[in-house]
Structures are given as structure tokens and as C-alpha cells.
Design a protein around this motif. Structure first.
Motif, PDB file in Angstrom:
ATOM      1  N   GLU A 138      63.214  14.717  23.855  1.00 31.00           N
ATOM      2  CA  GLU A 138      62.247  14.902  22.772  1.00 31.00           C
ATOM      3  C   GLU A 138      61.173  15.908  23.183  1.00 31.00           C
ATOM      4  OE1 GLU A 138      62.331  10.394  20.832  1.00 31.00           O
ATOM      5  OE2 GLU A 138      60.676  11.001  22.118  1.00 31.00           O
ATOM      6  N   GLN A 140      57.358  16.823  23.401  1.00 34.30           N
ATOM      7  CA  GLN A 140      56.184  15.986  23.534  1.00 34.30           C
ATOM      8  C   GLN A 140      54.915  16.796  23.253  1.00 34.30           C
ATOM      9  OE1 GLN A 140      56.131  12.266  24.503  1.00 34.30           O
ATOM     10  NE2 GLN A 140      57.939  12.846  23.330  1.00 34.30           N
ATOM     11  N   ASP A 143      52.594  19.394  20.660  1.00 31.01           N
ATOM     12  CA  ASP A 143      53.659  19.594  19.683  1.00 31.01           C
ATOM     13  C   ASP A 143      53.570  20.942  18.991  1.00 31.01           C
ATOM     14  OD1 ASP A 143      51.389  18.987  18.217  1.00 31.01           O
ATOM     15  OD2 ASP A 143      52.092  17.019  17.594  1.00 31.01           O
ATOM     16  N   TYR A 151      55.010  15.099  17.638  1.00 34.32           N
ATOM     17  CA  TYR A 151      55.860  14.941  18.808  1.00 34.32           C
ATOM     18  C   TYR A 151      56.975  13.949  18.503  1.00 34.32           C
ATOM     19  CZ  TYR A 151      53.636  10.434  19.887  1.00 34.32           C
ATOM     20  OH  TYR A 151      53.190   9.147  19.845  1.00 34.32           O
ATOM     21  N   ALA A 152      57.892  13.808  19.422  1.00 35.85           N
ATOM     22  CA  ALA A 152      59.047  12.907  19.305  1.00 35.85           C
ATOM     23  C   ALA A 152      60.195  13.515  18.516  1.00 35.85           C
ATOM     24  CB  ALA A 152      58.661  11.559  18.708  1.00 35.85           C
ATOM     25  N   ASP A 219      60.061   7.445  18.138  1.00 27.35           N
ATOM     26  CA  ASP A 219      59.663   7.915  19.458  1.00 27.35           C
ATOM     27  C   ASP A 219      60.456   7.109  20.488  1.00 27.35           C
ATOM     28  OD1 ASP A 219      58.470   8.989  21.636  1.00 27.35           O
ATOM     29  OD2 ASP A 219      56.550   7.968  21.388  1.00 27.35           O
ATOM     30  N   GLU A 221      61.473   8.315  23.523  1.00 30.17           N
ATOM     31  CA  GLU A 221      61.252   8.821  24.878  1.00 30.17           C
ATOM     32  C   GLU A 221      62.527   9.445  25.457  1.00 30.17           C
ATOM     33  OE1 GLU A 221      58.296   9.088  25.599  1.00 30.17           O
ATOM     34  OE2 GLU A 221      57.203   7.438  24.684  1.00 30.17           O
TER      35      GLU A 221
END
Length: 253
Positions: A138, A140, A143, A151-152, A219, A221
Motif C-alpha cells: 500500500e 502510505q 499520500d 493512504y492505503a 487499510d 498494511e
């Protein structure tokens, strides 16, 4: 020189067997010597022609092997699911992945997982201990550096082949290649977060990065992409500036 050696060789008695009779030919027969010398010269010429033909074939095979082996620089385009047109062709596209950011024994590198996996015979092997894992990746922080709305977002990737080139190179801290190199793409330098347990590597995320559709809703991670700043000290400033985000460029030659 060759004729001289042949003549020297005939200064001895030549013996040969014909059926059950052994005959001895002496040097007192000049006509025989001349016939044998002519025959040897003819055979030598035939051998030379065959050697030249074989040597030409070997050279042809070597050139073909070198041509196939040397041509073709392979690189990963991070943040995009396509390859730059005209100078590269697509090998495959996929999803960026790697180790989980908190796993201390994890592999460091980012990998490009193909969209069309083919499972091997051990797919369903039952075993739950002492294994490695690959997670998706992803974007992070920040962004906006990667052009994401938040993000994500999940990271796409593409493996590209430059058939007319022999080498590829990622140069951190530049947006242009050095003379003699051809740019494939440029963008922003990325790595894992410096405070996380898992190691990572530096990669170049395309300036016009994309996101995998639907990936930003969770999200999850996994392997993470963060922007990279320069830190003055052993890194000379100038020309670098402390705390500034670094660019990158991917080149072929």
C-alpha cells in the motif's frame, strides 16, 4: 613449409600392409613420392575447406547466442500496471507485494506479484509453522507525494522488457538519466518507514502513479511505500538538502 616437412618425413622407409603381404617402399622411387605428396596436399586442402565451413557455422551460432543473450534489459515499473511505450514491452503486470512491515525476519525487497498465478503441486500442503509470507503493498505517507487521495491505496506494478538495451539502472536523487542512457520513467524515491521492524529497499515509484481499483477502502498494511527524505551528514549538503523528498529515475542502456 608443409612440403618440406612431408619431404623430410619421406626420408625414412614407409611401410604398409596390403592384405597379408607387407610391402616396403624405399625413397628410390621418386614417382611414388610425388604421388603421395600430391595426395597429401589434396587431402589437406579438403580438410582445410571442412574446417573453414565448421568455423563459419560456429561463428554464426556464437553471434546468434550473443545477440539473444545480450539484448533485453528487464525492469520493474512501480506504481503502474503498464509499460512505457516504444522503448519497452510488457512481460506481465501485477500487484506490488512483500513482507509485513512489523515482521523482524521478513524479506526486504518489494516484489511484483503477477495477476495470473499458476499454483504448484504443493499448494494445499498442510503446514503452519516456520514459513514466510507475502502481503500486498500500500501507498502510505505522504499520500499526496504519490498522487493518491488518501493512504492505503494498493500499489500496481509491471515488469517491462527493453529489447534494444542490455542494462537497466535506478538512479536515486535525479529526474534525468546521465548521457548515454535512455529514460524509462522518473518519479519519487520510496522505501519502508525507518522505524518499522522489517527491512525494505529503495525503489522508484512512477511520477504518475496509479492505484489498484477498490484497494483504498481497507487499510490492510502489509508491504508499505513511504516517501524518502535526504538527511545531511555523511550525505553532503549541498548538493543535497536536509529533509527534502528525493526523486528518482529509471534508465536503460
Amino acid at each position: 613449409m608443409f612440403s618440406y616437412l612431408l619431404l623430410t618425413a619421406f626420408l625414412a622407409v614407409i611401410s604398409y600392409t596390403n592384405g597379408s603381404d607387407e610391402k616396403r617402399i624405399l625413397l628410390s622411387d621418386p614417382q611414388y613420392i610425388q604421388q603421395e605428396l600430391t595426395r597429401f596436399q589434396s587431402e589437406l586442402q579438403e580438410i582445410q575447406v571442412k574446417y573453414n565451413t565448421l568455423q563459419a557455422k560456429v561463428t554464426t551460432f556464437e553471434n546468434a547466442f550473443i545477440s539473444q543473450g545480450d539484448k533485453g534489459a528487464v525492469l520493474t515499473r512501480w506504481g503502474r500496471s503498464d509499460c512505457p511505450a516504444n522503448i519497452t514491452t510488457m512481460v506481465y503486470s501485477g500487484t506490488a507485494g512483500g513482507s509485513f512491515y512489523t515482521h523482524t525476519g521478513a524479506a526486504a525487497e518489494y516484489v511484483c506479484m503477477p495477476d495470473d498465478p499458476i499454483w504448484g503441486p504443493n499448494k494445499d500442503l498442510v503446514y503452519s509453522e516456520s514459513v514466510g509470507y507475502i502481503y500486498g503493498a500500500e501507498y502510505q505517507e505522504p499520500d499526496t507525494l504519490f498522487g493518491m487521495s488518501d493512504y492505503a491505496e494498493d500499489v500496481p506494478c509491471a515488469i517491462c522488457l527493453g529489447e534494444q538495451y542490455t542494462a537497466s539502472l535506478m538512479i536515486p536523487g535525479r529526474t534525468q538519466c546521465y548521457p548515454g542512457w535512455t529514460e524509462v520513467y522518473h518519479g519519487n524515491l520510496a522505501s519502508g518507514y525507518h522505524g518499522h521492524a522489517a527491512a525494505s529497499q529503495y525503489v522508484c515509484v512512477d511520477e504518475h502513479a496509479q492505484a489498484i481499483p477498490g484497494g483504498g477502502t481497507h487499510d490492510e498494511e502489509g508491504k508499505l511505500f513511504y516517501g524518502v527524505k535526504a538527511k545531511c551528514g555523511a550525505l553532503p549538503c549541498p548538493p543535497y538538502e536536509d529533509g527534502k523528498f528525493l526523486s528518482c529515475v529509471v534508465c536503460m542502456k
